[in-house]
Design an enzyme around this catalytic site. Structure first.
Site, short mmCIF file in Angstrom:
data_model
loop_
_atom_site.label_atom_id
_atom_site.label_comp_id
_atom_site.label_asym_id
_atom_site.label_seq_id
_atom_site.Cartn_x
_atom_site.Cartn_y
_atom_site.Cartn_z
N LYS A 1 -12.06 -1.69 7.03
CA LYS A 1 -12.21 -3.07 6.43
C LYS A 1 -12.85 -4.08 7.52
CE LYS A 1 -8.63 -2.82 3.09
NZ LYS A 1 -7.48 -3.55 2.56
N ASP B 1 -8.42 -8.40 -1.98
CA ASP B 1 -6.89 -8.15 -1.65
C ASP B 1 -6.11 -9.40 -2.25
OD1 ASP B 1 -7.10 -5.39 -0.95
OD2 ASP B 1 -7.26 -6.10 1.11
#
Length: 290
Positions: free
Chosen positions: A73, A110
């Site tokens: 990420k 997220d």
């Protein structure tokens, strides 16, 4: 974000190292089936030294895009052409989409997924109403803090063991962040409308949350406080059980996982999916079977 046409079978997936644990295929395959889409969504194991080649598969149109999980990420923003505002704020990318001009866009969903999971339980939740207390200062905390601040939250209070990591989060997100040591958890939680565990404490195979810390976080909570945990194995963590025993509303970690997947699916496959009881049940069945 918008996806380019890449042939009769639209392909996407999730990259990570390892990636066998990812539940994303269960979710996306459910949506593909529900909407009758001729598409595929697969786990794609990608070691760190092969990461650029994975992005090339999207550039060539072999894949319409993919989700990005650990440990990639933080490296992903440097491998895309466009970084969304929320990905820049989060400092990471978890969703990559090939645009119609062949360029790659990186997004972070997220924080969006977390906030949507909260609103699923409490539709009238307003981040601007009261401060929020987050346990932890890792990547999940950064994504959640960023989306809450951008939604008007007056203050996000970070309770964390590592002062260096907490300071880095503060430096990245700015003055809306307030830092507290573990022994000041009760002070940090006082007056907050939302309390969130963003760590892996309490997850299956990980250390449990210290009962004293759990008690300190919940001590000042009134009956309007919402308690959330990003852990979903187990679904009812010790923190959520303790909160529920006090009559507090709770948000489990599965909702965040489900809602964060919606923007990517819409971009890759052209349909905006919904988080339904049937999807949640499919995920629970998979978790129990595994």
């Amino acid at each position: 974000m918008s996806a380019a046409d890449s042939g009769p079978v639209a392909r996407a997936g999730v990259i990570g190292w390892p990636v066998d644990h990812s539940l994303s295929p269960v979710m996306h395959r459910h949506w593909l089936s529900v909407h009758g889409i001729d598409g595929r969504y697969d786990r794609i194991p990608v070691p760190p030294d092969a990461l650029p080649a994975a992005f090339d598969r999207v550039r060539t149109g072999e894949l319409r895009g993919f989700n990005v999980t650990l440990p990639h990420k933080l490296a992903a923003p440097a491998l895309v052409d466009i970084v969304s505002d929320r990905a820049r704020r989060a400092g990471s990318v978890n969703t990559v989409v090939r645009r119609s001009d062949g360029s790659l866009e990186g997004d972070s969903t997220d924080g969006y997924g977390f906030l949507e999971s909260v609103r699923e339980i409490r539709p009238d939740y307003r981040p601007a109403a009261r401060p929020v207390c987050l346990l932890g200062a890792g990547g999940a905390a950064r994504s959640i803090a960023a989306v809450l601040l951008d939604a008007g939250c007056p203050e996000v209070r970070i309770v964390n063991r590592s002062p260096d990591r907490a300071a880095a989060l503060h430096d990245h997100l700015g003055d809306g962040i307030r830092l507290h040591d573990l022994d000041a958890a009760t002070v940090a939680a006082a007056g907050c409308g939302l309390l969130v565990n963003t760590t892996s404490l309490g997850m299956k195979g990980q250390p449990p949350m210290d009962p004293a810390l759990q008690g300190a976080l919940l001590a000042p909570a009134d009956d309007t406080v919402l308690v959330a945990d990003i852990v979903y194995t187990p679904l009812a963590t010790a923190l959520l059980q303790a909160a529920a025993a006090r009559g507090l509303a709770t948000v489990d970690g599965l909702g965040m996982l489900l809602h964060q997947g919606r923007p990517g699916f819409a971009a890759w496959f052209g349909v905006a999916p919904a988080v339904t009881a049937a999807l949640r049940q499919a995920m629970l069945d998979h978790l129990r079977a595994g």
